[in-house]
Design a protein around this motif. Sequence first.
Motif, PDB file in Angstrom:
ATOM      1  N   LEU A 179       0.976  -1.381  -7.576  1.00  0.00           N
ATOM      2  CA  LEU A 179      -0.413  -1.031  -7.269  1.00  0.00           C
ATOM      3  C   LEU A 179      -0.602   0.487  -7.255  1.00  0.00           C
ATOM      4  CD1 LEU A 179      -1.412  -3.595  -4.479  1.00  0.00           C
ATOM      5  CD2 LEU A 179      -2.365  -3.431  -6.794  1.00  0.00           C
ATOM      6  N   THR A 180       0.392   1.205  -6.770  1.00  0.00           N
ATOM      7  CA  THR A 180       0.333   2.671  -6.836  1.00  0.00           C
ATOM      8  C   THR A 180       0.190   3.130  -8.271  1.00  0.00           C
ATOM      9  OG1 THR A 180       1.866   2.724  -4.958  1.00  0.00           O
ATOM     10  CG2 THR A 180       1.468   4.803  -6.108  1.00  0.00           C
ATOM     11  N   TRP A 181       1.022   2.575  -9.150  1.00  0.00           N
ATOM     12  CA  TRP A 181       1.017   3.035 -10.542  1.00  0.00           C
ATOM     13  C   TRP A 181      -0.252   2.604 -11.263  1.00  0.00           C
ATOM     14  CZ3 TRP A 181       3.780   6.204  -8.757  1.00  0.00           C
ATOM     15  CH2 TRP A 181       5.043   5.986  -8.215  1.00  0.00           C
ATOM     16  N   THR A 182      -0.835   1.483 -10.864  1.00  0.00           N
ATOM     17  CA  THR A 182      -2.128   1.086 -11.418  1.00  0.00           C
ATOM     18  C   THR A 182      -3.173   2.153 -11.116  1.00  0.00           C
ATOM     19  OG1 THR A 182      -1.598  -1.262 -11.181  1.00  0.00           O
ATOM     20  CG2 THR A 182      -3.932  -0.686 -11.346  1.00  0.00           C
ATOM     21  N   ALA A 183      -3.184   2.627  -9.876  1.00  0.00           N
ATOM     22  CA  ALA A 183      -4.132   3.675  -9.485  1.00  0.00           C
ATOM     23  C   ALA A 183      -3.815   4.993 -10.176  1.00  0.00           C
ATOM     24  CB  ALA A 183      -4.116   3.847  -7.971  1.00  0.00           C
ATOM     25  N   VAL A 184      -2.531   5.327 -10.262  1.00  0.00           N
ATOM     26  CA  VAL A 184      -2.139   6.610 -10.878  1.00  0.00           C
ATOM     27  C   VAL A 184      -2.474   6.617 -12.362  1.00  0.00           C
ATOM     28  CG1 VAL A 184      -0.163   8.072 -11.473  1.00  0.00           C
ATOM     29  CG2 VAL A 184      -0.374   7.119  -9.168  1.00  0.00           C
ATOM     30  N   VAL A 220       9.490   8.533   6.636  1.00  0.00           N
ATOM     31  CA  VAL A 220       9.181   7.101   6.557  1.00  0.00           C
ATOM     32  C   VAL A 220       8.646   6.606   7.895  1.00  0.00           C
ATOM     33  CG1 VAL A 220      10.174   4.802   6.266  1.00  0.00           C
ATOM     34  CG2 VAL A 220      10.788   6.634   4.680  1.00  0.00           C
ATOM     35  N   VAL A 221       9.245   7.033   8.978  1.00  0.00           N
ATOM     36  CA  VAL A 221       8.783   6.618  10.308  1.00  0.00           C
ATOM     37  C   VAL A 221       7.347   7.068  10.540  1.00  0.00           C
ATOM     38  CG1 VAL A 221       9.120   6.979  12.785  1.00  0.00           C
ATOM     39  CG2 VAL A 221      11.089   6.469  11.325  1.00  0.00           C
ATOM     40  N   ALA A 222       7.031   8.304  10.177  1.00  0.00           N
ATOM     41  CA  ALA A 222       5.656   8.787  10.330  1.00  0.00           C
ATOM     42  C   ALA A 222       4.697   7.981   9.462  1.00  0.00           C
ATOM     43  CB  ALA A 222       5.591  10.273   9.971  1.00  0.00           C
ATOM     44  N   HIS A 223       5.135   7.621   8.261  1.00  0.00           N
ATOM     45  CA  HIS A 223       4.338   6.796   7.356  1.00  0.00           C
ATOM     46  C   HIS A 223       4.087   5.418   7.973  1.00  0.00           C
ATOM     47  CE1 HIS A 223       2.900   5.093   3.619  1.00  0.00           C
ATOM     48  NE2 HIS A 223       3.973   4.333   3.443  1.00  0.00           N
ATOM     49  N   VAL A 224       5.104   4.831   8.565  1.00  0.00           N
ATOM     50  CA  VAL A 224       4.959   3.526   9.217  1.00  0.00           C
ATOM     51  C   VAL A 224       3.965   3.620  10.370  1.00  0.00           C
ATOM     52  CG1 VAL A 224       6.170   1.769  10.582  1.00  0.00           C
ATOM     53  CG2 VAL A 224       7.235   2.726   8.522  1.00  0.00           C
ATOM     54  N   ALA A 248       3.541  -4.572   3.049  1.00  0.00           N
ATOM     55  CA  ALA A 248       4.874  -3.973   2.995  1.00  0.00           C
ATOM     56  C   ALA A 248       4.761  -2.589   2.373  1.00  0.00           C
ATOM     57  CB  ALA A 248       5.827  -4.836   2.179  1.00  0.00           C
ATOM     58  N   THR A 249       5.538  -1.659   2.859  1.00  0.00           N
ATOM     59  CA  THR A 249       5.525  -0.328   2.269  1.00  0.00           C
ATOM     60  C   THR A 249       6.200  -0.357   0.903  1.00  0.00           C
ATOM     61  OG1 THR A 249       7.655   0.396   3.195  1.00  0.00           O
ATOM     62  CG2 THR A 249       5.676   0.696   4.574  1.00  0.00           C
ATOM     63  N   THR A 250       5.960   0.676   0.123  1.00  0.00           N
ATOM     64  CA  THR A 250       6.630   0.877  -1.156  1.00  0.00           C
ATOM     65  C   THR A 250       7.328   2.231  -1.122  1.00  0.00           C
ATOM     66  OG1 THR A 250       6.232   1.483  -3.479  1.00  0.00           O
ATOM     67  CG2 THR A 250       4.313   1.464  -2.038  1.00  0.00           C
ATOM     68  N   PRO A 299       0.829  -1.201   0.000  1.00  0.00           N
ATOM     69  CA  PRO A 299       0.000   0.000   0.000  1.00  0.00           C
ATOM     70  C   PRO A 299       0.864   1.252   0.000  1.00  0.00           C
ATOM     71  CG  PRO A 299       0.171  -0.866   2.218  1.00  0.00           C
ATOM     72  CD  PRO A 299       0.875  -1.854   1.319  1.00  0.00           C
ATOM     73  N   TRP A 300       0.282   2.343  -0.452  1.00  0.00           N
ATOM     74  CA  TRP A 300       1.027   3.595  -0.490  1.00  0.00           C
ATOM     75  C   TRP A 300       0.531   4.589   0.564  1.00  0.00           C
ATOM     76  CZ3 TRP A 300      -2.270   1.732  -4.138  1.00  0.00           C
ATOM     77  CH2 TRP A 300      -3.439   2.442  -4.392  1.00  0.00           C
ATOM     78  N   ASP A 301      -0.598   4.293   1.203  1.00  0.00           N
ATOM     79  CA  ASP A 301      -1.102   5.158   2.266  1.00  0.00           C
ATOM     80  C   ASP A 301      -2.040   4.351   3.153  1.00  0.00           C
ATOM     81  OD1 ASP A 301      -3.459   4.911   0.807  1.00  0.00           O
ATOM     82  OD2 ASP A 301      -3.552   7.007   0.201  1.00  0.00           O
ATOM     83  N   ALA A 302      -2.597   5.003   4.170  1.00  0.00           N
ATOM     84  CA  ALA A 302      -3.436   4.282   5.125  1.00  0.00           C
ATOM     85  C   ALA A 302      -4.703   3.743   4.477  1.00  0.00           C
ATOM     86  CB  ALA A 302      -3.787   5.196   6.298  1.00  0.00           C
ATOM     87  N   GLY A 303      -5.294   4.504   3.557  1.00  0.00           N
ATOM     88  CA  GLY A 303      -6.516   4.043   2.903  1.00  0.00           C
ATOM     89  C   GLY A 303      -6.293   2.790   2.088  1.00  0.00           C
ATOM     90  N   SER A 304      -5.229   2.781   1.294  1.00  0.00           N
ATOM     91  CA  SER A 304      -4.945   1.578   0.491  1.00  0.00           C
ATOM     92  C   SER A 304      -4.578   0.403   1.391  1.00  0.00           C
ATOM     93  CB  SER A 304      -3.839   1.858  -0.529  1.00  0.00           C
ATOM     94  OG  SER A 304      -2.647   2.308   0.096  1.00  0.00           O
ATOM     95  N   ALA A 305      -3.935   0.673   2.523  1.00  0.00           N
ATOM     96  CA  ALA A 305      -3.630  -0.401   3.469  1.00  0.00           C
ATOM     97  C   ALA A 305      -4.907  -1.027   4.009  1.00  0.00           C
ATOM     98  CB  ALA A 305      -2.772   0.140   4.617  1.00  0.00           C
ATOM     99  N   ARG A 306      -5.896  -0.204   4.326  1.00  0.00           N
ATOM    100  CA  ARG A 306      -7.144  -0.732   4.877  1.00  0.00           C
ATOM    101  C   ARG A 306      -7.909  -1.539   3.824  1.00  0.00           C
ATOM    102  NH1 ARG A 306     -10.482   2.891   8.954  1.00  0.00           N
ATOM    103  NH2 ARG A 306     -11.236   0.772   9.355  1.00  0.00           N
ATOM    104  N   VAL A 307      -7.860  -1.111   2.576  1.00  0.00           N
ATOM    105  CA  VAL A 307      -8.517  -1.881   1.514  1.00  0.00           C
ATOM    106  C   VAL A 307      -7.850  -3.249   1.381  1.00  0.00           C
ATOM    107  CG1 VAL A 307      -8.940  -2.006  -0.966  1.00  0.00           C
ATOM    108  CG2 VAL A 307      -9.332   0.140   0.256  1.00  0.00           C
ATOM    109  N   LEU A 308      -6.528  -3.289   1.365  1.00  0.00           N
ATOM    110  CA  LEU A 308      -5.818  -4.564   1.228  1.00  0.00           C
ATOM    111  C   LEU A 308      -6.095  -5.482   2.418  1.00  0.00           C
ATOM    112  CD1 LEU A 308      -2.454  -3.173  -0.169  1.00  0.00           C
ATOM    113  CD2 LEU A 308      -4.108  -4.574  -1.422  1.00  0.00           C
TER     114      LEU A 308
END
Length: 262
Positions: free
Chosen positions: A225-230, A66-70, A44-46, A26-35
């Motif tokens: 997956l990010t690039w698929t969405a983009v 990155v830490v804040a993202h994690v 795993a982060t990208t 996932p690239w953010d919290a929303g995509s993480a929740r969908v997965l």
Amino acid sequence: MSRTTEDKGAAFRALHAGEPFVIPNPWDAGSARVLAALGFGALATTSSGFAFTLGRLDGGATLDEVVAHVEALARATDLPLSVDLEHGHGADPGVAITRVAEAGAVGASIEDWDGAQLYDLDEAVERVAAAVAAARALGFPFAFTARAENHIRGNPDLDDTITRLQAFAAAGADVLYAPGLHTLEEIRTVCGAVAKPVNVLARPNLTFAELAAAGAQRVSVGGSLTWTAVHAFADAATAIRDRGDFSQLGASPPLNDWFARS
């Protein structure tokens, strides 16, 4: 969401000892929740996908970012989370491992590429050993992945890839990863040459079943997956700009259902 970090770490370790599995990025919290809602067992982060959310190219995030993202992803789901730490973002590998672990990760990877050149083998092994030492000092299971970047950094020598991965395994890495492998023959050769679980980067022309049969224990998708969405976003926006065509706009997905399940 009640799993402890120790529970997540143990679950992540167990995945590497069981059947081959996919770990999407996932690239953010929303995509993480969908997965998570879709039933994946770990995330795993990208680095490239996260950098995109900051309006930057891959490699453009700082360790603090990155830490804040994690922290955000670890709060978003109850799944084990592994972190693409690139080369450590300028920090000692052990420091980088400790910081993301404190933010909620139970796994991470470190590259043998400093952003400009490959580390020589001895230095790369020393960095792996430092990361392993930090991971073992955490007090909960933490799966450290050592990455051999040579295949995509101007030295596509499979023997060198194997030499590096074998040395990283001897230094204590839990998982091995060479993102430059493109063919089943390459994947099969690498997986057959090492005794640790191997992460393989998904390819559009290869199925999960084929990758698993070639020896992959874990399959990640990187920024794809990010690039698929983009691409979908850009295609719809281009149609609006060029033709006034709104036909590619989508309806709201079932977020209430997805988020309730994640």
